[in-house]
Design an enzyme around this catalytic site. Structure first.
Site, PDB file in Angstrom:
ATOM      1  N   LYS A  22       0.837  -1.201   0.000  1.00 46.82           N
ATOM      2  CA  LYS A  22       0.000   0.000   0.000  1.00 46.82           C
ATOM      3  C   LYS A  22       0.876   1.257   0.000  1.00 46.82           C
ATOM      4  CE  LYS A  22      -1.694   1.689   4.038  1.00 46.82           C
ATOM      5  NZ  LYS A  22      -1.438   3.111   4.268  1.00 46.82           N
ATOM      6  N   ASN A  23       1.827   1.314   0.935  1.00 40.93           N
ATOM      7  CA  ASN A  23       2.587   2.556   1.074  1.00 40.93           C
ATOM      8  C   ASN A  23       3.485   2.827  -0.125  1.00 40.93           C
ATOM      9  OD1 ASN A  23       1.335   3.034   3.466  1.00 40.93           O
ATOM     10  ND2 ASN A  23       3.084   2.529   4.774  1.00 40.93           N
ATOM     11  N   ARG A  94      -3.596  10.946   4.512  1.00 41.32           N
ATOM     12  CA  ARG A  94      -2.428  11.795   4.665  1.00 41.32           C
ATOM     13  C   ARG A  94      -1.469  11.717   3.454  1.00 41.32           C
ATOM     14  NH1 ARG A  94       1.003  14.022   8.328  1.00 41.32           N
ATOM     15  NH2 ARG A  94       3.151  13.439   7.921  1.00 41.32           N
ATOM     16  N   CYS A 118      -4.776   8.694   9.654  1.00 40.22           N
ATOM     17  CA  CYS A 118      -4.962   8.016  10.937  1.00 40.22           C
ATOM     18  C   CYS A 118      -4.682   8.984  12.086  1.00 40.22           C
ATOM     19  CB  CYS A 118      -3.968   6.862  11.073  1.00 40.22           C
ATOM     20  SG  CYS A 118      -4.444   5.377  10.205  1.00 40.22           S
ATOM     21  N   ARG A 123       1.606  14.546  13.459  1.00 33.87           N
ATOM     22  CA  ARG A 123       1.998  14.266  12.085  1.00 33.87           C
ATOM     23  C   ARG A 123       1.984  15.503  11.175  1.00 33.87           C
ATOM     24  NH1 ARG A 123      -0.483   8.633  10.100  1.00 33.87           N
ATOM     25  NH2 ARG A 123       1.519   8.477   9.069  1.00 33.87           N
ATOM     26  N   PRO A 124       2.868  16.439  11.430  1.00 32.14           N
ATOM     27  CA  PRO A 124       2.940  17.623  10.570  1.00 32.14           C
ATOM     28  C   PRO A 124       3.569  17.292   9.204  1.00 32.14           C
ATOM     29  CG  PRO A 124       4.698  17.667  12.201  1.00 32.14           C
ATOM     30  CD  PRO A 124       3.885  16.437  12.488  1.00 32.14           C
ATOM     31  N   VAL A 125       3.543  18.296   8.297  1.00 30.88           N
ATOM     32  CA  VAL A 125       4.180  18.092   6.980  1.00 30.88           C
ATOM     33  C   VAL A 125       5.295  19.117   6.757  1.00 30.88           C
ATOM     34  CG1 VAL A 125       2.221  16.955   5.851  1.00 30.88           C
ATOM     35  CG2 VAL A 125       2.388  19.460   5.804  1.00 30.88           C
ATOM     36  N   ASP A 126       5.792  19.693   7.862  1.00 27.41           N
ATOM     37  CA  ASP A 126       6.806  20.745   7.737  1.00 27.41           C
ATOM     38  C   ASP A 126       8.044  20.299   6.970  1.00 27.41           C
ATOM     39  OD1 ASP A 126       7.034  19.069  10.045  1.00 27.41           O
ATOM     40  OD2 ASP A 126       8.657  20.335  10.779  1.00 27.41           O
ATOM     41  N   LEU A 127       8.434  19.025   7.107  1.00 25.21           N
ATOM     42  CA  LEU A 127       9.664  18.573   6.438  1.00 25.21           C
ATOM     43  C   LEU A 127       9.475  18.478   4.927  1.00 25.21           C
ATOM     44  CD1 LEU A 127      10.775  15.821   8.964  1.00 25.21           C
ATOM     45  CD2 LEU A 127      11.498  18.210   8.827  1.00 25.21           C
ATOM     46  N   ASP A 308       4.721   0.410  12.118  1.00 25.35           N
ATOM     47  CA  ASP A 308       3.476  -0.139  11.576  1.00 25.35           C
ATOM     48  C   ASP A 308       3.243  -1.602  11.982  1.00 25.35           C
ATOM     49  OD1 ASP A 308       2.869   2.255  10.425  1.00 25.35           O
ATOM     50  OD2 ASP A 308       3.310   1.660   8.367  1.00 25.35           O
ATOM     51  N   ILE A 330       8.487   6.620  16.920  1.00 32.13           N
ATOM     52  CA  ILE A 330       8.159   7.344  15.674  1.00 32.13           C
ATOM     53  C   ILE A 330       6.946   8.249  15.856  1.00 32.13           C
ATOM     54  CG2 ILE A 330       7.700   7.110  13.186  1.00 32.13           C
ATOM     55  CD1 ILE A 330      10.337   5.801  13.913  1.00 32.13           C
ATOM     56  N   ARG A 400      -8.671   0.199   4.590  1.00 34.06           N
ATOM     57  CA  ARG A 400      -7.731   1.119   3.953  1.00 34.06           C
ATOM     58  C   ARG A 400      -6.425   0.394   3.644  1.00 34.06           C
ATOM     59  NH1 ARG A 400      -6.292   5.753   7.521  1.00 34.06           N
ATOM     60  NH2 ARG A 400      -4.918   5.965   5.746  1.00 34.06           N
TER      61      ARG A 400
HETATM   62  C1  UD1 Z   1       4.847   6.621   6.406  1.00 36.80           C
HETATM   63  C2  UD1 Z   1       3.856   5.490   6.227  1.00 36.80           C
HETATM   64  C3  UD1 Z   1       3.296   5.072   7.585  1.00 36.80           C
HETATM   65  C4  UD1 Z   1       4.424   4.758   8.551  1.00 36.80           C
HETATM   66  C5  UD1 Z   1       5.435   5.897   8.616  1.00 36.80           C
HETATM   67  C6  UD1 Z   1       6.653   5.580   9.446  1.00 36.80           C
HETATM   68  C7  UD1 Z   1       2.938   5.939   4.030  1.00 36.80           C
HETATM   69  C8  UD1 Z   1       1.751   6.309   3.231  1.00 36.80           C
HETATM   70  N1  UD1 Z   1       2.792   5.925   5.361  1.00 36.80           N
HETATM   71  O1  UD1 Z   1       4.110   7.707   6.934  1.00 36.80           O
HETATM   72  O2  UD1 Z   1       2.470   3.930   7.391  1.00 36.80           O
HETATM   73  O3  UD1 Z   1       3.883   4.572   9.850  1.00 36.80           O
HETATM   74  O4  UD1 Z   1       5.883   6.221   7.287  1.00 36.80           O
HETATM   75  O5  UD1 Z   1       7.274   4.426   8.989  1.00 36.80           O
HETATM   76  O6  UD1 Z   1       3.962   5.585   3.509  1.00 36.80           O
HETATM   77  N2  UD1 Z   1       7.247  14.252  10.657  1.00 36.80           N
HETATM   78  C9  UD1 Z   1       7.418  15.592  10.910  1.00 36.80           C
HETATM   79  N3  UD1 Z   1       7.295  16.465   9.869  1.00 36.80           N
HETATM   80  C10 UD1 Z   1       7.032  16.041   8.591  1.00 36.80           C
HETATM   81  C11 UD1 Z   1       6.871  14.674   8.339  1.00 36.80           C
HETATM   82  C12 UD1 Z   1       6.998  13.800   9.400  1.00 36.80           C
HETATM   83  O7  UD1 Z   1       7.654  15.989  12.044  1.00 36.80           O
HETATM   84  O8  UD1 Z   1       6.947  16.890   7.693  1.00 36.80           O
HETATM   85  C13 UD1 Z   1       7.367  13.278  11.773  1.00 36.80           C
HETATM   86  C14 UD1 Z   1       6.098  12.472  11.996  1.00 36.80           C
HETATM   87  O9  UD1 Z   1       5.176  13.153  12.809  1.00 36.80           O
HETATM   88  C15 UD1 Z   1       6.654  11.228  12.637  1.00 36.80           C
HETATM   89  C16 UD1 Z   1       8.019  11.042  11.940  1.00 36.80           C
HETATM   90  O10 UD1 Z   1       8.321  12.310  11.377  1.00 36.80           O
HETATM   91  O11 UD1 Z   1       6.872  11.452  14.004  1.00 36.80           O
HETATM   92  C17 UD1 Z   1       8.041  10.003  10.834  1.00 36.80           C
HETATM   93  O12 UD1 Z   1       6.955  10.230   9.960  1.00 36.80           O
HETATM   94  P1  UD1 Z   1       7.027   9.867   8.403  1.00 36.80           P
HETATM   95  O13 UD1 Z   1       8.159   8.928   8.170  1.00 36.80           O
HETATM   96  O14 UD1 Z   1       6.990  11.122   7.626  1.00 36.80           O
HETATM   97  O15 UD1 Z   1       5.666   9.109   8.194  1.00 36.80           O
HETATM   98  P2  UD1 Z   1       4.726   9.172   6.913  1.00 36.80           P
HETATM   99  O16 UD1 Z   1       5.541   9.344   5.682  1.00 36.80           O
HETATM  100  O17 UD1 Z   1       3.608  10.094   7.172  1.00 36.80           O
END
Ligand code: UD1
Length: 423
Positions: A22-23, A94, A118, A123-127, A308, A330, A400
């Site tokens: 899926k991912n 997301r 979920c 879970r921000p998207v700042d990065l 996961d 995580i 999902r």
């Molecule tokens: C992906 C997977 C999810 C898995 C996760 C970690 C998909 C669709 N989903 O989620 O199933 O649980 O990897 O293996 O592939 N973070 C920030 N800022 C950001 C992005 C992330 O602070 O901009 C933090 C998150 O809150 C979290 C950590 O970084 O604490 C890791 O998250 P991330 O690896 O980005 O997870 P996803 O890509 O959302």
């Protein structure tokens, strides 16, 4: 909403085929936005998240056809005519944020709603945004949307992620393929889904080195072409079904499974006393009579133990001999399955990011509620060995990420059925 009813007891035996990831598929699909030639994905999983990404891409003007019962996805972004990813679709998932980098790279503009998904922490998207900014994008956050622009196109940059992020690495990697010059991504995620994405992008003509290590180097090209790419095996579905015989007893072969995808997880299973063997067709997991041993688990980015699989592993350890400590590094707030497992008689103490599980002889069936994707399946797994009947309510999240879970487990002898809800 549908419910799943599991009647515990009885060892499992037989084979379970493992689907495409899926991912991985959720990041391969938006890669179509990088090219106006067709992208064909084979070995796609049949899941509601994939349908949500299909709807999102179609709303942008891309064509997405599900062929061969959904196993093959034929995508084309030739007719891309809308650069706004709407809140109504994005809030459901997301991973929708993954359209941002490709649209911006190809057309120099994108407007994407901030995502939902979920409920497992902030879970921000700042990065994602900071990596794209480093490549010259101008970003403005207004009304819950990211308005992104790169007049004259993105340019290569050196960007070091302060923490490892799978999604941010994917967004930056896709964007960099069409940026002018060289991009170096440091502290990049090393997950198999990143490697799969890089392989697909390379088939499309991208120049990428170092995927699977923490430094990825991308030499931008003017355009990408079409390609056909098979989606990598779903290591999380694999790990989940490896736990079924570990919990219920018996022996199950996971078809298409590879040890390299789940090495850290398989090592913990081995430490708990579960046997994992490679076979010609995949992996075989078996557990002899008697309890497994308690083991400690710490979630980490790949190649560490995956977050996961933490909920599902907890379901196993609820009946282990001894005390197990599970540390979640995580996501904060990713123990929502713990109170539900406790309704089934588990002994779990949660303090911040640590759960201490004291094994009990046997769980007891109960009505429980699924609060996120992996939590839902952990409750089903727990029900496989529980005394009596476990009713997992609200299985919306389950669909999902797991295709035909009741058929796959039913085929190896589990007593499991889905009761259709009204909506
Ligand atoms: C992906 C997977 C999810 C898995 C996760 C970690 C998909 C669709 N989903 O989620 O199933 O649980 O990897 O293996 O592939 N973070 C920030 N800022 C950001 C992005 C992330 O602070 O901009 C933090 C998150 O809150 C979290 C950590 O970084 O604490 C890791 O998250 P991330 O690896 O980005 O997870 P996803 O890509 O959302």
């Amino acid at each position: 909403m549908d419910k799943i009813i599991v009647k515990g007891g009885g060892a499992l035996s037989g084979q379970i085929p493992i689907a495409g990831a899926k991912n991985a598929c959720l990041t391969l699909m938006p890669a179509t936005l990088l090219s106006d030639e067709p992208l064909t994905l084979t070995n796609a999983p049949r899941l509601s998240d994939i349908r949500t990404m299909t709807t999102l891409l179609q709303s942008l003007g891309a064509e997405v056809q599900a062929l061969n019962g959904g196993r093959v996805l034929a995508l084309s972004s030739h007719g891309l005519n809308n650069h706004t990813a709407d809140y109504d679709i994005v809030r459901k998932m997301r991973a929708s944020i993954l359209v941002l980098g490709p649209m911006l790279a190809r057309d120099g503009r994108a407007i994407v709603s901030l995502p939902g998904g979920c409920a497992i922490g902030a879970r921000p998207v700042d990065l994602h945004l900071r990596a794209l900014e480093a490549m010259g994008a101008t970003l403005d956050l207004r009304d819950g949307y990211v308005h992104a622009e790169a007049k004259g196109g993105l340019r290569g940059a050196v960007f070091e992620f302060p923490i490892v992020s799978v999604g941010a690495t994917e967004n930056a990697l896709m964007a960099a393929t069409l940026a002018r010059g060289t991009t170096v991504l440091r502290n990049a995620a090393r997950e198999p889904e990143i490697v799969d994405l890089a392989q697909c992008l390379r088939r499309m003509g991208a120049q990428i080195d170092g995927e699977g290590s923490s430094t990825i180097t991308i030499q931008g090209v003017d355009r990408l072409n079409g390609a056909t790419h098979p989606v990598v095996t779903d290591r999380i579905e694999l790990g989940t079904y490896m736990l079924a015989p570990a919990i219920a007893g018996g022996a199950v072969e996971l078809l298409g499974g590879k040890l390299s995808l789940v090495a850290a997880f398989a090592e913990r299973l081995d430490a708990a006393g579960v046997t994992v063997e490679e076979t010609a067709a995949g992996l075989k997991v078996s557990r002899k009579n008697g309890r497994v041993s308690a083991v400690d688990v710490r979630t980490e980015p790949f190649p560490g133990f995956p977050t996961d699989l933490q909920a599902q592993m907890m379901a196993l350890l609820c009946c282990a001999d001894g005390v197990s400590v599970l540390e979640e590094t995580i996501f904060e707030n990713r123990f929502m399955h713990a109170p539900e497992l406790m309704r089934m008689g588990a002994r779990i103490d949660v303090h911040g990011g640590t759960a201490t599980v004291t094994g009990v002889d046997r769980l007891k069936g109960a009505p429980v509620m699924a609060t996120d994707l992996r939590a839902s399946v952990s409750l089903i797994l727990a029900g496989l060995a529980a005394e009596g009947e476990t009713v997992v309510n609200r299985v919306y999240h389950l669909d999902r990420g797991y295709e035909r879970v009741e058929e796959k487990l039913g085929a190896v002898g589990a007593r499991i059925e889905r009761v259709r809800g009204d909506d």
